[in-house]
Structure formats: structure tokens, C-alpha cells
Scaffold this motif. Structure first.
Motif, PDB file in Angstrom:
ATOM      1  N   MET A   1       0.881  -0.860  -0.186  1.00 43.68           N
ATOM      2  CA  MET A   1       0.152  -0.156   0.032  1.00 43.68           C
ATOM      3  C   MET A   1       0.962   1.376   0.014  1.00 43.68           C
ATOM      4  SD  MET A   1      -2.923   0.920   2.828  1.00 43.68           S
ATOM      5  CE  MET A   1      -3.839   2.181   2.630  1.00 43.68           C
ATOM      6  N   THR A   2       0.636   2.283  -0.935  1.00 47.49           N
ATOM      7  CA  THR A   2       1.319   3.524  -0.880  1.00 47.49           C
ATOM      8  C   THR A   2       0.540   4.544  -0.313  1.00 47.49           C
ATOM      9  OG1 THR A   2       2.167   2.541  -3.376  1.00 47.49           O
ATOM     10  CG2 THR A   2       2.370   5.045  -2.484  1.00 47.49           C
ATOM     11  N   HIS A   3       1.560   5.026   0.620  1.00 47.89           N
ATOM     12  CA  HIS A   3       1.029   6.188   1.288  1.00 47.89           C
ATOM     13  C   HIS A   3       1.731   7.592   0.828  1.00 47.89           C
ATOM     14  CE1 HIS A   3      -0.612   4.145   4.606  1.00 47.89           C
ATOM     15  NE2 HIS A   3       0.312   3.312   4.292  1.00 47.89           N
ATOM     16  N   LEU A   4       0.827   8.454   0.419  1.00 48.45           N
ATOM     17  CA  LEU A   4       1.238   9.692  -0.153  1.00 48.45           C
ATOM     18  C   LEU A   4       0.894  10.747   0.757  1.00 48.45           C
ATOM     19  CD1 LEU A   4      -0.075   9.639  -3.886  1.00 48.45           C
ATOM     20  CD2 LEU A   4       2.382   8.917  -2.998  1.00 48.45           C
ATOM     21  N   ILE A   5       1.944  11.609   1.097  1.00 49.25           N
ATOM     22  CA  ILE A   5       1.644  12.669   1.958  1.00 49.25           C
ATOM     23  C   ILE A   5       2.231  13.802   1.608  1.00 49.25           C
ATOM     24  CG2 ILE A   5       2.357  13.380   4.352  1.00 49.25           C
ATOM     25  CD1 ILE A   5       2.659  10.489   5.320  1.00 49.25           C
ATOM     26  N   ASN A   6       1.496  15.090   1.646  1.00 50.42           N
ATOM     27  CA  ASN A   6       1.895  16.234   1.338  1.00 50.42           C
ATOM     28  C   ASN A   6       1.988  17.084   2.288  1.00 50.42           C
ATOM     29  OD1 ASN A   6       2.336  18.417  -0.636  1.00 50.42           O
ATOM     30  ND2 ASN A   6       0.090  18.877  -0.791  1.00 50.42           N
ATOM     31  N   ILE A   7       3.262  17.791   2.555  1.00 53.49           N
ATOM     32  CA  ILE A   7       3.764  18.386   3.512  1.00 53.49           C
ATOM     33  C   ILE A   7       3.747  19.856   3.070  1.00 53.49           C
ATOM     34  CG2 ILE A   7       5.187  19.077   5.457  1.00 53.49           C
ATOM     35  CD1 ILE A   7       5.952  15.931   5.398  1.00 53.49           C
ATOM     36  N   VAL A   8       3.147  20.842   3.553  1.00 49.31           N
ATOM     37  CA  VAL A   8       3.078  22.029   3.268  1.00 49.31           C
ATOM     38  C   VAL A   8       3.646  23.111   4.302  1.00 49.31           C
ATOM     39  CG1 VAL A   8       1.954  24.091   2.363  1.00 49.31           C
ATOM     40  CG2 VAL A   8       1.568  21.790   1.429  1.00 49.31           C
ATOM     41  N   ASP A   9       4.785  23.870   4.318  1.00 50.72           N
ATOM     42  CA  ASP A   9       4.901  24.907   5.503  1.00 50.72           C
ATOM     43  C   ASP A   9       4.078  26.040   5.153  1.00 50.72           C
ATOM     44  OD1 ASP A   9       5.750  26.494   7.206  1.00 50.72           O
ATOM     45  OD2 ASP A   9       7.923  25.916   6.706  1.00 50.72           O
ATOM     46  N   GLU A  10       3.057  26.301   5.704  1.00 49.20           N
ATOM     47  CA  GLU A  10       2.139  27.378   5.571  1.00 49.20           C
ATOM     48  C   GLU A  10       3.041  28.771   5.810  1.00 49.20           C
ATOM     49  OE1 GLU A  10      -1.077  27.411   4.443  1.00 49.20           O
ATOM     50  OE2 GLU A  10      -1.047  25.335   4.464  1.00 49.20           O
ATOM     51  N   ARG A  11       3.900  28.663   6.479  1.00 43.86           N
ATOM     52  CA  ARG A  11       4.723  30.117   6.478  1.00 43.86           C
ATOM     53  C   ARG A  11       5.370  30.576   5.361  1.00 43.86           C
ATOM     54  NH1 ARG A  11       8.430  28.275  11.080  1.00 43.86           N
ATOM     55  NH2 ARG A  11       8.344  26.524   9.714  1.00 43.86           N
TER      56      ARG A  11
ATOM     57  N   ALA B   1       5.896   3.955   8.632  1.00 43.21           N
ATOM     58  CA  ALA B   1       7.340   3.203   8.506  1.00 43.21           C
ATOM     59  C   ALA B   1       7.279   1.995   9.032  1.00 43.21           C
ATOM     60  CB  ALA B   1       8.591   4.214   8.767  1.00 43.21           C
ATOM     61  N   ALA B   2       6.544   2.093  10.456  1.00 40.04           N
ATOM     62  CA  ALA B   2       6.694   0.605  11.057  1.00 40.04           C
ATOM     63  C   ALA B   2       5.661  -0.314  10.247  1.00 40.04           C
ATOM     64  CB  ALA B   2       6.487   0.972  12.516  1.00 40.04           C
ATOM     65  N   SER B   3       4.595   0.241   9.804  1.00 43.50           N
ATOM     66  CA  SER B   3       3.735  -0.882   9.026  1.00 43.50           C
ATOM     67  C   SER B   3       4.106  -1.108   7.879  1.00 43.50           C
ATOM     68  CB  SER B   3       2.300  -0.244   9.118  1.00 43.50           C
ATOM     69  OG  SER B   3       2.457   0.873   8.254  1.00 43.50           O
ATOM     70  N   SER B   4       4.954  -0.606   7.280  1.00 44.73           N
ATOM     71  CA  SER B   4       5.482  -1.010   5.794  1.00 44.73           C
ATOM     72  C   SER B   4       6.134  -2.288   5.760  1.00 44.73           C
ATOM     73  CB  SER B   4       6.323   0.154   5.059  1.00 44.73           C
ATOM     74  OG  SER B   4       7.360   0.262   5.827  1.00 44.73           O
TER      75      SER B   4
ATOM     76  N   GLY C   1      10.158  -2.463   6.627  1.00 48.22           N
ATOM     77  CA  GLY C   1      10.720  -1.115   6.747  1.00 48.22           C
ATOM     78  C   GLY C   1      10.893  -0.307   5.650  1.00 48.22           C
ATOM     79  N   GLU C   2      10.411  -0.879   4.313  1.00 42.86           N
ATOM     80  CA  GLU C   2      10.718  -0.204   3.162  1.00 42.86           C
ATOM     81  C   GLU C   2      10.037   1.180   2.894  1.00 42.86           C
ATOM     82  OE1 GLU C   2       9.766  -2.661  -0.053  1.00 42.86           O
ATOM     83  OE2 GLU C   2      11.070  -4.313   0.619  1.00 42.86           O
ATOM     84  N   VAL C   3      10.652   2.413   3.184  1.00 43.14           N
ATOM     85  CA  VAL C   3      10.239   3.621   3.288  1.00 43.14           C
ATOM     86  C   VAL C   3      11.044   4.330   2.378  1.00 43.14           C
ATOM     87  CG1 VAL C   3       9.605   5.635   4.532  1.00 43.14           C
ATOM     88  CG2 VAL C   3       9.379   3.494   5.457  1.00 43.14           C
ATOM     89  N   HIS C   4      10.587   4.969   1.242  1.00 46.47           N
ATOM     90  CA  HIS C   4      11.380   5.881   0.494  1.00 46.47           C
ATOM     91  C   HIS C   4      10.926   7.212   0.672  1.00 46.47           C
ATOM     92  CE1 HIS C   4      12.164   2.277  -1.898  1.00 46.47           C
ATOM     93  NE2 HIS C   4      10.951   1.919  -1.776  1.00 46.47           N
ATOM     94  N   TRP C   5      12.194   7.879   0.880  1.00 42.83           N
ATOM     95  CA  TRP C   5      11.954   9.629   1.240  1.00 42.83           C
ATOM     96  C   TRP C   5      12.498  10.369  -0.064  1.00 42.83           C
ATOM     97  CZ3 TRP C   5       9.260  10.220   5.387  1.00 42.83           C
ATOM     98  CH2 TRP C   5       9.460   9.256   6.407  1.00 42.83           C
ATOM     99  N   ASP C   6      11.701  10.947  -0.577  1.00 40.50           N
ATOM    100  CA  ASP C   6      12.181  11.905  -1.796  1.00 40.50           C
ATOM    101  C   ASP C   6      12.188  12.933  -1.454  1.00 40.50           C
ATOM    102  OD1 ASP C   6      11.896   9.656  -3.312  1.00 40.50           O
ATOM    103  OD2 ASP C   6       9.668   9.982  -3.813  1.00 40.50           O
TER     104      ASP C   6
END
Length: 92
Positions: free
Chosen positions: A1-11, A81-84, A87-92
């Protein structure tokens, strides 16, 4: 299962101004209602109104997405990361 997370710094984000949002909403309303008003068709005006509402609710839903604090985001990333597998987590 792929998790897509969008992180936006509002500042740091460059959000359009309030008046730009108002202008875009007005232009969209004119584009959707205009043809119905020009040909004096109540059905086309209603169709434009329904489409206008759909677009507005979609924009509102997107704008009011789930927000988290930095600490909550870190906890969520650790949980993912713990549930993948392996532990295959890819950080771009």
C-alpha cells in the motif's frame, strides 16, 4: 500500500490573495450561468448552478484537508514506516 503525504509549510507557501479567489469564483459563476442567461434558458441556468456548487464544494474540501502539527506528522510518518513491509520507506 502506497501512502502519499503532502507536507506544506504554511509560513513559506505563496497563497493567492483573497481577492484573486473572489475573482476566480465570480468568473466561474459567469462562465457557468452566462450561457443560460444569454439564451434565457432556466434549465441551463440550473445546470450552471449545480456545476458551480459541485466545483465550490470540491474546492472547499481540498482546501480544508487534514492538517497536523509537526509532532503529529512525525508520529504519523513513524507509524507508516513501522507498518510498511521490511521497513521499506522511500523519502524523496
Amino acid at each position: 500500500m502506497t501512502h502519499l503525504i503532502n507536507i506544506v509549510d504554511e509560513r513559506q507557501s505563496r497563497k493567492p490573495s483573497f481577492w484573486k479567489h473572489v475573482f476566480v469564483a465570480f468568473a466561474m459563476a459567469v462562465a457557468l450561468f452566462g450561457p443560460g442567461l444569454l439564451v434565457k434558458s432556466a434549465a441551463m441556468q440550473w445546470a450552471g448552478f449545480v456545476l458551480f456548487l459541485v466545483f465550490m464544494f470540491a474546492a472547499l474540501r481540498r482546501a480544508t484537508g487534514k492538517t497536523m502539527t509537526i509532532e503529529e506528522t512525525e508520529m504519523e510518518l513513524r507509524r507508516i514506516a513501522a507498518s510498511s513491509p521490511k521497513g521499506e520507506v522511500h523519502w524523496d
